[in-house]
Motif scaffolding. Structure first.
Motif, PDB file in Angstrom:
ATOM      1  N   LEU A  53      15.270  39.082 -13.377  1.00  0.00           N
ATOM      2  CA  LEU A  53      13.947  39.384 -12.910  1.00  0.00           C
ATOM      3  C   LEU A  53      13.018  37.979 -13.633  1.00  0.00           C
ATOM      4  O   LEU A  53      12.027  38.068 -14.970  1.00  0.00           O
ATOM      5  CB  LEU A  53      13.384  39.900 -14.133  1.00  0.00           C
ATOM      6  N   VAL A  54      12.894  37.111 -12.471  1.00  0.00           N
ATOM      7  CA  VAL A  54      11.874  35.808 -12.612  1.00  0.00           C
ATOM      8  C   VAL A  54      11.547  35.266 -12.147  1.00  0.00           C
ATOM      9  O   VAL A  54      11.453  35.683 -10.376  1.00  0.00           O
ATOM     10  CB  VAL A  54      13.210  34.765 -12.464  1.00  0.00           C
ATOM     11  N   VAL A  55       9.609  34.407 -11.957  1.00  0.00           N
ATOM     12  CA  VAL A  55       9.306  34.947 -10.964  1.00  0.00           C
ATOM     13  C   VAL A  55       9.011  33.206 -10.591  1.00  0.00           C
ATOM     14  O   VAL A  55      10.325  32.275 -11.448  1.00  0.00           O
ATOM     15  CB  VAL A  55       7.846  34.582 -11.796  1.00  0.00           C
ATOM     16  N   ALA A  56       8.691  32.897 -10.125  1.00  0.00           N
ATOM     17  CA  ALA A  56       8.709  31.572  -9.247  1.00  0.00           C
ATOM     18  C   ALA A  56       8.752  29.872 -10.587  1.00  0.00           C
ATOM     19  O   ALA A  56       7.595  30.063 -11.325  1.00  0.00           O
ATOM     20  CB  ALA A  56       7.596  30.961  -8.303  1.00  0.00           C
ATOM     21  N   GLU A 106      13.682  38.336 -22.970  1.00  0.00           N
ATOM     22  CA  GLU A 106      13.893  37.110 -22.422  1.00  0.00           C
ATOM     23  C   GLU A 106      14.933  37.020 -21.463  1.00  0.00           C
ATOM     24  O   GLU A 106      15.192  36.843 -20.077  1.00  0.00           O
ATOM     25  CB  GLU A 106      13.039  35.643 -22.973  1.00  0.00           C
ATOM     26  N   LYS A 149       8.467  43.092 -16.278  1.00  0.00           N
ATOM     27  CA  LYS A 149       9.087  43.535 -15.584  1.00  0.00           C
ATOM     28  C   LYS A 149      10.726  43.601 -16.505  1.00  0.00           C
ATOM     29  O   LYS A 149      11.290  44.991 -16.174  1.00  0.00           O
ATOM     30  CB  LYS A 149       9.964  42.618 -14.345  1.00  0.00           C
ATOM     31  N   ARG A 188      10.487  31.460 -14.661  1.00  0.00           N
ATOM     32  CA  ARG A 188      10.411  31.679 -15.505  1.00  0.00           C
ATOM     33  C   ARG A 188      10.363  33.485 -16.187  1.00  0.00           C
ATOM     34  O   ARG A 188      10.935  33.525 -14.992  1.00  0.00           O
ATOM     35  CB  ARG A 188       8.345  31.795 -16.222  1.00  0.00           C
ATOM     36  N   ASP A 221       9.863  37.374 -15.659  1.00  0.00           N
ATOM     37  CA  ASP A 221       8.715  38.226 -15.870  1.00  0.00           C
ATOM     38  C   ASP A 221       9.813  39.147 -17.339  1.00  0.00           C
ATOM     39  O   ASP A 221       9.802  40.403 -16.782  1.00  0.00           O
ATOM     40  CB  ASP A 221       8.939  38.947 -14.494  1.00  0.00           C
ATOM     41  N   ARG A 222       7.907  38.759 -17.735  1.00  0.00           N
ATOM     42  CA  ARG A 222       8.625  39.588 -18.914  1.00  0.00           C
ATOM     43  C   ARG A 222       8.057  41.022 -19.036  1.00  0.00           C
ATOM     44  O   ARG A 222       8.902  42.516 -19.590  1.00  0.00           O
ATOM     45  CB  ARG A 222       7.858  39.219 -20.507  1.00  0.00           C
TER      46      ARG A 222
END
Ligand SMILES: Nc1nc2c(ncn2[C@@H]2O[C@H](COP(=O)(O)OP(=O)(O)OP(=O)(O)O)[C@@H](O)[C@H]2O)c(=O)[nH]1
Ligand SMILES: [Mg+2]
Length: 273
Positions: A238-241, A230, A249, A244, A246-247
């Motif tokens: 590499l985070v999503v909306a 993480e 990626k 969080r 994106d594990r």
């Protein structure tokens, strides 16, 4: 991690290798210097028994040099000539012609024909191109590039057969599968990238604790590898909306950096002493 990946083209490639055996004088068995044990196809090794063979430890630029030396000594002790190579820069190639002639019947005068075998993505086609001094065979940073067979004249009097990478139908040893996945021998679709990345993080932090701290500029490593992945995802943005990580990626990014040697030079198969 369970892998059942033995597509039809691999069974075909195995057949091609078996049928071509009678046409060649010497086999080049390419092993990945990062995993000399796990990259040795037991199935193909058995098939090749009795043929003169040169073992090539390829991708030495990505492996721990001290371990590569140990592995080379061990393989020589087992009775096969060994050449340590870096097909990227060409380091080690000067030793090839002599190894070939010695292995393939000393004193032979006609054309020597050799067959290059190894797991997917180990560098077979790159090796042949480097020897030939031209891009005669297609290469790529993913497994499964070479499909058919192709003869290439690499030097006056030496012709090599390029073959598709071949794996074996079952990995009985989970670690072998993970090492093949981490080094890039398995298709991304066939593996669980996150599981492989977590295993790799565990391995690196156990063997080379300082590496991850340096690479990702961390004051201390998080307690477990899930957290570490993480953190790496965060560091790489590499985070999503919702913020969080994106594990998936993050895992792909880590594997890419590892395969390109950006984390350092590692040998995942320790040479037994
Ligand atoms: N760092 C490094 N990369 C290498 C070396 N040899 C090959 N590569 C890279 O490894 C990748 C695979 O090379 P290929 O020659 O296509 O591998 P192959 O064994 O022919 O693969 P398949 O045809 O898919 O079975 C390419 O990105 C090459 O540039 C090496 O000695 N060192
Ligand atoms: Mg190839």
């Amino acid at each position: 991690m369970d892998i059942h990946w033995y597509p039809g083209h691999m069974a075909k490639a195995r057949k091609l290798i078996r049928e071509s055996l009678k046409l060649v004088h010497v086999i080049f068995e390419l092993l990945d210097a990062r995993i000399p044990r796990s990259s040795r196809n037991p199935d193909i090794a058995a098939l090749l028994a009795g043929k003169p063979r040169v073992v090539i430890l390829n991708k030495t630029d990505l492996a721990d040099p001290a371990e590569t030396r140990l592995w080379a000594e061990r393989l020589v002790a087992e009775g096969t000539p060994v050449v340590q190579l870096d097909s990227f820069t060409g380091r080690g190639f000067g030793k090839i012609p002599r190894a070939v002639r010695e292995a393939a019947a000393p004193g032979r005068t006609g054309t020597i024909r050799g067959m290059v075998v190894g797991i997917p993505n180990v560098g077979k086609s790159t090796f042949i191109n480097r020897l030939a001094g031209q891009k005669a065979a297609a290469t790529g940073a993913r497994p499964g590039v070479t499909r058919g067979k192709q003869w290439i004249r690499v030097a006056p009097g030496i012709e090599l057969l390029d073959t598709p990478g071949v794996l074996w139908p079952r990995f009985d040893d989970r670690e072998v599968a993970l090492k093949l996945a981490a080094t890039g021998a398995l298709k991304e679709e066939a593996i669980d990238c996150e599981a492989v990345a977590l295993w790799l993080l565990d391995w690196i932090r156990a063997e080379y604790p300082g590496v991850l701290k340096r690479r990702y500029q961390l004051a201390a490593l998080p307690a477990d590898s899930h957290m570490l992945l993480e953190t790496i995802g965060l560091k790489r943005g590499l985070v999503v909306a919702g913020g969080r990580v994106d594990r998936f990626k993050a895992a792909v990014a880590l594997l890419k950096e590892f395969r390109e040697g950006r984390l350092g030079r590692f040998t995942l198969d320790k040479c037994p002493v």
